[in-house]
Structure formats: structure tokens, C-alpha cells
Write an enzyme that holds these catalytic residues in place. Structure first.
Site, mmCIF file in Angstrom:
data_model
loop_
_atom_site.group_PDB
_atom_site.id
_atom_site.type_symbol
_atom_site.label_atom_id
_atom_site.label_comp_id
_atom_site.label_asym_id
_atom_site.label_seq_id
_atom_site.Cartn_x
_atom_site.Cartn_y
_atom_site.Cartn_z
ATOM 1 N N ARG A 34 28.818 33.518 32.903
ATOM 2 C CA ARG A 34 29.772 33.969 32.028
ATOM 3 C C ARG A 34 29.568 34.002 30.497
ATOM 4 O O ARG A 34 30.769 33.598 29.806
ATOM 5 C CB ARG A 34 31.072 33.069 32.581
ATOM 6 N N ARG A 50 38.640 43.749 25.242
ATOM 7 C CA ARG A 50 39.315 43.651 26.464
ATOM 8 C C ARG A 50 40.868 44.393 26.344
ATOM 9 O O ARG A 50 41.432 44.837 27.291
ATOM 10 C CB ARG A 50 39.270 42.254 26.815
ATOM 11 N N TYR A 55 37.024 36.674 50.085
ATOM 12 C CA TYR A 55 37.937 37.396 49.223
ATOM 13 C C TYR A 55 38.683 38.371 49.999
ATOM 14 O O TYR A 55 39.838 38.628 49.892
ATOM 15 C CB TYR A 55 37.339 37.914 48.116
#
Ligand code: CP3
Length: 345
Positions: free
Chosen positions: A26, A39, A152
Site C-alpha cells: 500500500r 482520489r 470476499y
């Protein structure tokens, strides 16, 4: 890439180096003001991932800020479930939510075929980033592990314990195996395309290995990661590409991880059950500073980092990294500081 010898690739080849290559899980993300600025322009995180120019800009941000030894594709592991039609959305403060999660065995039997062309936006991001990078900085492509992507897809969201998934798996073992093999094939095609587009290294994220007991881990996670690695090692396009396996706190011994045939094991923080003496000359190792340390004072960061570097000193093929991703609350100045002290050590 023409440079024969980037530091990161030498470490992946298990060479003893005086300074380890450095990159961070990350490394592109919300802790960086330059990331937050980009973003803001997107409501949905996945829409941002679908824009290859933006992905390129984001992947380059930490390279430009900290002169790291490797870049990682800017994307997400949930692109594959999205391409299977499960409808992945990212909701602020909640994380990923699926609009069509797998809720029954018929959902598994009715899954649409995976078409790698549906993820062309990812391969375009890979080639853009490869073109933007200096030649001697390798680019890491990635996918989730089959198990983590299945978890997930069944849970339909993030969860502390993935109870719904574990109950489903117990009740529907054959169908779960069928789902895992479908996802394994998809991961192979997806990673192969990333390599064809310019990825130099592959990392597989088994971020939910920790919820399985030893027997389940072997059966539902390790087995499929092994077949994925074997498929990559047996394909002309990908056979020479080093593979890094990040398995989050797995309940297994060192040999089980080594026997996956990954070239490098990325250690979760605090994995004291991993025996580096057994790993020596068999795999490279990446990791594993606890990211929480980066919220402490510079003195603490230095002390803990030196302790870790002493521990891996002389290990043939050591790559400096964190035990998990950089979190949004971490000060970018501490990433700079950490990078400097590792290089000075
Ligand atoms: O530099 C990089 O590593 C960026 C590329 C990258 C992202 N996700 C971008 C991202 C990578 C390699 C990932 C992998 C990923 N995604 C994993 C495996 C690694 C791990 O953390 O164990 C997992 C489990 C995911 C799934 C995922 N993506 C979740 C659960 C979330 C929401 C919670 C969170 O951590 O934010 C994401 C969102 C996400 N993926 C963000 C980024 C930068 C933040 C999204 C935002 O800005 O809103």
C-alpha cells in the site's frame, strides 16, 4: 527492462546484498496528500482503478516521493470478482460491498465465464506504469489468492471473522472447490496478461489465510495457490517471473509456505513461527515491520527497524517491507525516515 540487475530482482534471486531493496505494501494510498488530491475526483474507487492514466500517476507517486526499489501496479484484488459479475462497490469507511455475492450453490454453477479481456483497463495501467518507470525499477503485478477472492465473493463484504463464508464452505465443500478452481484459472489468465503488458514480478495476496485452521488452510488456500504458481511456472510467458506470496498470519509451518514454490515469502508482522533458517537459500524473504510502529516516535521507529534488520542480516535475498499495508493514519515523513534509516544501516 534492459538493466540486467535491479536490486529488487537480485534479492528475489536470493543474492546476499549489503543494502536490501525497499518497497511498501500500500505504498500508494490515502496516507499521501497527493493521492487524496486525485482520489477526490472519483466517487467510486473502482472507477478510479478503471482509468489507466490515473493508475499510472498513483503508482508513480511513492516512487517519486521516496525513490523506492520497486513499483506496484495501482489497482485492487477485487477486479476479478467484479469481472465475474459480482458487482463490487467500495463504500467509504465500510470497504468493499458486493451487489451480487455468491449466496447459493446455483450462484456458483451459474457464474459467467471469466473473460480476461474484461480487465483490459488493468493491463493498460500496467503498460502505462512500465513506460513511466525508470528502466531499473521493476514493476510488481498482483492478484488476490483464489481463497481470499472466494472469501470476499461469498461474504460479500469485509468482515472480522468471515463467519458466513466459513459456514458456506463447510456446508458446500464440492461447490467451494469448484469455485476455487474457477478463480484459480481466472488468476492465471489475469496475471499472464499483466506480465505480457510489462509486469516484472508477481505478488499473490492471501489476505484472509488467517481465518482457516491448519487443515482448512491446506485444503482451501495453499492447494489453489500452489496450482496457480505451478501454472505460472509452466507457462512460457510467465515461467521466469519471480512470484512473491503474502499470506496473512497462516496457521502452517515454514515448509508448507516454501513448498508452494513461491520465490519469495512476504511475512505478516509478528510471524515468529516462521523459521528463517529453514527458508535460507530456498526462498527470498520480504517484510515485516509492524506498520503500527510508524505511528511511534522516530527513536522507536529506528530501534525497531534496526532490530528487524539485525535479525535478517546476511539472509540471502532479503527485501525490506512492512508486515501489512501502510494505513491512512501514517505520516509520509515517517515513510521517508524509515527508507533513509534502512539504506543507512
Ligand atoms: O500501492 C498499493 O499497494 C496500491 C495498490 C493496491 C490497492 N489494494 C489499492 C487500494 C493493492 C496491491 C491492493 C490489494 C488489496 N486490496 C488487498 C491485499 C492486501 C491487503 O491489504 O491484505 C486487499 C485485501 C484488498 C481489498 C480492499 N481494497 C479493501 C478491503 C479495501 C477497503 C479497505 C481499505 O484498506 O481501504 C480496499 C480499498 C483500496 N485498495 C484502497 C487503495 C488505495 C483505498 C480506497 C480509497 O482510497 O478509498
Amino acid at each position: 527492462m534492459n538493466n540486467p540487475d535491479p536490486l529488487f530482482l537480485r534479492a528475489l534471486n536470493k543474492n546476499k546484498l549489503s543494502t536490501p531493496p525497499i518497497w511498501y505494501m500500500r505504498q500508494a494510498g490515502r496516507y499521501m496528500p497527493e493521492y487524496r488530491k486525485v482520489r477526490k475526483k472519483f466517487k467510486n474507487f473502482l472507477d478510479m482503478c478503471k482509468n489507466p492514466d490515473v493508475c499510472c500517476e498513483l503508482a508513480m507517486q511513492p516512487i517519486n516521493a521516496f525513490e523506492l526499489d520497486a513499483a506496484i501496479l495501482f489497482s485492487d484484488i477485487l477486479t476479478i470478482p467484479d469481472a465475474f459479475g459480482l458487482g463490487v462497490k467500495f463504500i467509504e469507511k465500510e470497504g468493499p460491498v458486493f451487489t451480487n455475492p455468491i449466496e447459493s450453490t446455483s450462484d456458483i454453477n451459474n457464474l459467467i465465464p471469466f473473460d480476461p479481456e474484461n480487465l483490459n483497463y488493468v493491463y493498460k495501467a500496467v503498460s502505462n506504469i512500465r513506460n513511466a518507470l525508470p528502466e531499473d525499477i521493476p514493476l510488481i503485478g498482483f492478484s488476490g489468492s483464489p481463497w481470499t477472492l472466494a472469501a470476499y465473493s461469498i461474504e460479500g463484504k469485509s468482515s472480522k471473522d468471515f463467519r458466513k463464508t466459513l459456514d458456506f464452505v463447510k456446508a458446500n465443500q464440492d461447490e467451494t472447490h469448484f469455485l476455487l478452481s474457477r478463480i484459480t484459472d481466472a488468476c492465471f489468465l489475469y496475471l499472464r496478461k499483466q506480465v505480457q503488458s510489462g509486469a516484472n514480478v508477481i505478488q499473490i495476496f492471501d489476505s484472509w489465510a488467517n481465518i482457516l485452521n491448519t487443515k482448512e488452510l491446506e485444503e482451501y488456500s495453499i492447494n489453489y495457490t500452489k496450482s496457480l504458481i505451478s501454472a505460472l511456472k509452466n507457462d512460457q510467458v510467465t515461467s521466469e517471473i519471480p512470484i512473491i506470496l503474502f499470506s496473512r498470519d497462516p496457521k502452517c509451518n515454514t515448509d508448507t509456505l516454501i513448498n508452494t514454490s513461491a520465490d519469495c515469502i512476504s511475512l505478516y508482522w509478528g510471524m515468529d513461527n516462521f523459521d528463517i533458517n529453514l527458508a535460507k537459500d530456498k526462498v527470498a524473504i520480504q517484510g515485516n515491520l509492524n506498520p503500527r510502529i510508524l505511528l511511534e516516535s522516530k527513536d522507536v521507529i529506528k530501534k525497531e527497524t534496526h532490530k528487524l534488520l539485525d535479525n535478517f542480516k546476511g539472509f540471502p535475498g532479503y527485501i525490506f517491507n512492512l508486515g501489512h499495508g501502510i494505513t491512512p493514519d501514517i505520516d509520509p515523513n515517517n515513510i521517508k525516515y524509515l527508507t533513509d534509516i534502512v539504506r543507512e544501516f
